[in-house]
Motif scaffolding. Structure first.
Motif, PDB file in Angstrom:
ATOM      1  N   LEU A  61       0.897   4.029  -3.071  1.00  0.00           N
ATOM      2  CA  LEU A  61       0.337   5.420  -2.661  1.00  0.00           C
ATOM      3  C   LEU A  61       1.314   6.362  -2.784  1.00  0.00           C
ATOM      4  CD1 LEU A  61      -1.933   4.287   0.452  1.00  0.00           C
ATOM      5  CD2 LEU A  61      -2.748   5.020  -2.014  1.00  0.00           C
ATOM      6  N   SER A  62       2.737   5.843  -2.842  1.00  0.00           N
ATOM      7  CA  SER A  62       3.890   6.973  -2.805  1.00  0.00           C
ATOM      8  C   SER A  62       3.914   7.696  -4.110  1.00  0.00           C
ATOM      9  CB  SER A  62       5.316   5.838  -2.918  1.00  0.00           C
ATOM     10  OG  SER A  62       5.098   5.217  -4.102  1.00  0.00           O
ATOM     11  N   TYR A  88      -1.891   6.686   6.096  1.00  0.00           N
ATOM     12  CA  TYR A  88      -0.864   6.969   4.716  1.00  0.00           C
ATOM     13  C   TYR A  88      -0.787   8.292   4.432  1.00  0.00           C
ATOM     14  CZ  TYR A  88      -1.220   1.721   4.730  1.00  0.00           C
ATOM     15  OH  TYR A  88      -1.142   0.609   4.922  1.00  0.00           O
ATOM     16  N   LEU A 123       0.827  -1.235  -0.041  1.00  0.00           N
ATOM     17  CA  LEU A 123      -0.043  -0.118  -0.076  1.00  0.00           C
ATOM     18  C   LEU A 123       0.955   1.164  -0.090  1.00  0.00           C
ATOM     19  CD1 LEU A 123      -2.768  -1.066   2.542  1.00  0.00           C
ATOM     20  CD2 LEU A 123      -2.923  -0.268   0.155  1.00  0.00           C
ATOM     21  N   LYS A 124       1.933   1.228   0.862  1.00  0.00           N
ATOM     22  CA  LYS A 124       2.653   2.431   0.832  1.00  0.00           C
ATOM     23  C   LYS A 124       3.446   2.766  -0.556  1.00  0.00           C
ATOM     24  CE  LYS A 124       4.205   1.904   5.697  1.00  0.00           C
ATOM     25  NZ  LYS A 124       5.180   1.501   6.710  1.00  0.00           N
ATOM     26  N   ALA A 177      -6.641   1.232  -3.094  1.00  0.00           N
ATOM     27  CA  ALA A 177      -5.266   2.131  -3.437  1.00  0.00           C
ATOM     28  C   ALA A 177      -5.025   2.147  -4.662  1.00  0.00           C
ATOM     29  CB  ALA A 177      -4.263   1.559  -2.509  1.00  0.00           C
ATOM     30  N   ARG A 178      -4.994   1.253  -5.817  1.00  0.00           N
ATOM     31  CA  ARG A 178      -5.000   0.943  -6.971  1.00  0.00           C
ATOM     32  C   ARG A 178      -5.874   2.004  -7.721  1.00  0.00           C
ATOM     33  NH1 ARG A 178      -4.308  -4.631  -6.347  1.00  0.00           N
ATOM     34  NH2 ARG A 178      -1.851  -5.089  -6.018  1.00  0.00           N
ATOM     35  N   LEU A 230       1.218   9.575  -4.722  1.00  0.00           N
ATOM     36  CA  LEU A 230       0.197  10.725  -4.591  1.00  0.00           C
ATOM     37  C   LEU A 230       1.062  11.680  -3.398  1.00  0.00           C
ATOM     38  CD1 LEU A 230      -2.948   8.559  -3.796  1.00  0.00           C
ATOM     39  CD2 LEU A 230      -2.430  10.048  -5.964  1.00  0.00           C
ATOM     40  N   VAL A 265      -5.297   5.653  -6.905  1.00  0.00           N
ATOM     41  CA  VAL A 265      -3.895   6.240  -7.710  1.00  0.00           C
ATOM     42  C   VAL A 265      -4.557   6.305  -9.286  1.00  0.00           C
ATOM     43  CG1 VAL A 265      -1.768   5.716  -8.513  1.00  0.00           C
ATOM     44  CG2 VAL A 265      -2.430   5.438  -6.022  1.00  0.00           C
ATOM     45  N   GLN A 291      -3.072  14.073   0.112  1.00  0.00           N
ATOM     46  CA  GLN A 291      -4.029  13.863  -0.828  1.00  0.00           C
ATOM     47  C   GLN A 291      -5.508  13.628  -0.374  1.00  0.00           C
ATOM     48  OE1 GLN A 291      -3.555  13.893  -4.562  1.00  0.00           O
ATOM     49  NE2 GLN A 291      -5.822  14.036  -4.145  1.00  0.00           N
ATOM     50  N   LEU A 350      -3.337  10.950   4.101  1.00  0.00           N
ATOM     51  CA  LEU A 350      -4.154  11.184   3.169  1.00  0.00           C
ATOM     52  C   LEU A 350      -5.475  11.862   3.922  1.00  0.00           C
ATOM     53  CD1 LEU A 350      -4.753   7.708   0.948  1.00  0.00           C
ATOM     54  CD2 LEU A 350      -3.246   9.689   0.530  1.00  0.00           C
TER      55      LEU A 350
END
Length: 285
Positions: free
Chosen positions: A178-179, A201, A174-175, A275-276, A181, A279, A185, A203
């Motif tokens: 999401l890196s 994370y 996940l990190k 997460a995908r 973004l 993004v 965000q 957000l």
């Protein structure tokens, strides 16, 4: 001969009878089975596709809990009323809190910290504690500790450690996803369900609906303006709720409509998919 065969099957059934543990949500069952394997019969009350906030157990659910040796709670609304009733009907039932030691998000406190007027509309919190890798490790630990109390002669250490390693792997993935973004965000959800995920994370969750109430026109206009101002490209609706307001806001703001169910399992796959999607859609031009 038939009588002999019947006796064999009957004795086999006794030999392989399993204790039943009742749980509130599918994620708990997934974790319980990864730790205890098939040695326990796990029964979930709030299945995927059900709104957990207004859930009422059916008579068949109550019968299952009446046959259970333990109930693993997770801190969702119906438990406050129903756990005492379950215990009253099943005196031997042991209740274990799988949400122990988890720092809860309290919207009243947040409103107060931001100098907002504190009123009854803010007197509630985010109950979706399992939508967080950090919290998931605590939930796994609580399930493990509960099993040790129930079955002190059993050793679940190896399978528990494997589950913790799986959670860590999901957290790292996940990190990585999401890196791309920016920090803080923003993302929009219809129902406030991903506050712990956002906290993990860095957000920021924007919720259309608050405390189970449909948004007013002025609230929807404010969200539409925020989406346009912040150049947000996706709104996540929850299949368990009406999506009409989310569809309207998506149409008026130009954002795309995505879907996320907090009860979907496998737990890790569900969070990775979210997460995908976040993004991919947020980075679309």
């Amino acid at each position: 001969m038939q009588k002999f065969v019947f006796i064999i099957f009957f004795l086999s059934g006794i030999a392989f009878a399993r204790d039943m543990i009742a749980l509130s949500i599918p994620m708990q069952k997934e974790f319980l089975q990864k730790i205890a394997g098939d040695s326990i019969e796990a029964v979930v009350l709030v299945e995927s596709g059900t709104n957990p906030h207004d859930f009422e157990p059916k008579a068949s659910d109550v019968r299952k809990v009446n046959s259970a040796v333990a109930y693993f709670s997770i801190g969702i609304e119906f438990e406050e009323v129903w756990l005492p009733r379950f215990k009253n009907q099943n005196k031997a039932l042991q209740i274990f809190d799988n949400d122990a030691n988890i720092v809860k998000i309290n919207f009243a406190a947040e409103a107060h910290n931001h100098n907002h007027k504190r009123d009854k509309a803010h007197e509630y919190g985010d109950t979706h504690i399992w939508l967080s890798a950090k919290n998931a490790k605590l939930i796994a630990q609580n399930i493990y500790n509960s099993l040790k109390q129930l079955y002190p002669t059993q050793d679940y250490t190896e399978s528990y450690q494997q589950l913790i390693a799986e959670i860590d792997a999901v957290d790292n993935a996940l990190k990585n996803i999401l890196s791309t973004l920016p920090k803080h965000q923003k993302f929009v959800v219809f129902h406030p369900m991903l506050g712990y995920f956002a906290r993990d994370y860095d957000l920021e969750e924007i919720s259309i609906e608050m405390e189970g109430k449909s948004p007013k026109a002025k609230d929807m206009i404010a969200v539409i303006n925020s989406i346009k101002d912040e150049k947000l490209h996706v709104i996540f609706a929850q299949p368990e709720f009406s999506t009409k307001s989310a569809e309207f806001i998506a149409k008026e703001s130009g954002a795309k409509l995505g879907y996320f169910s907090p009860l979907q399992t496998p737990w890790g796959d569900n969070l990775l998919h979210f997460a995908r999607t976040l993004v991919e859609l947020q980075q679309e031009k």
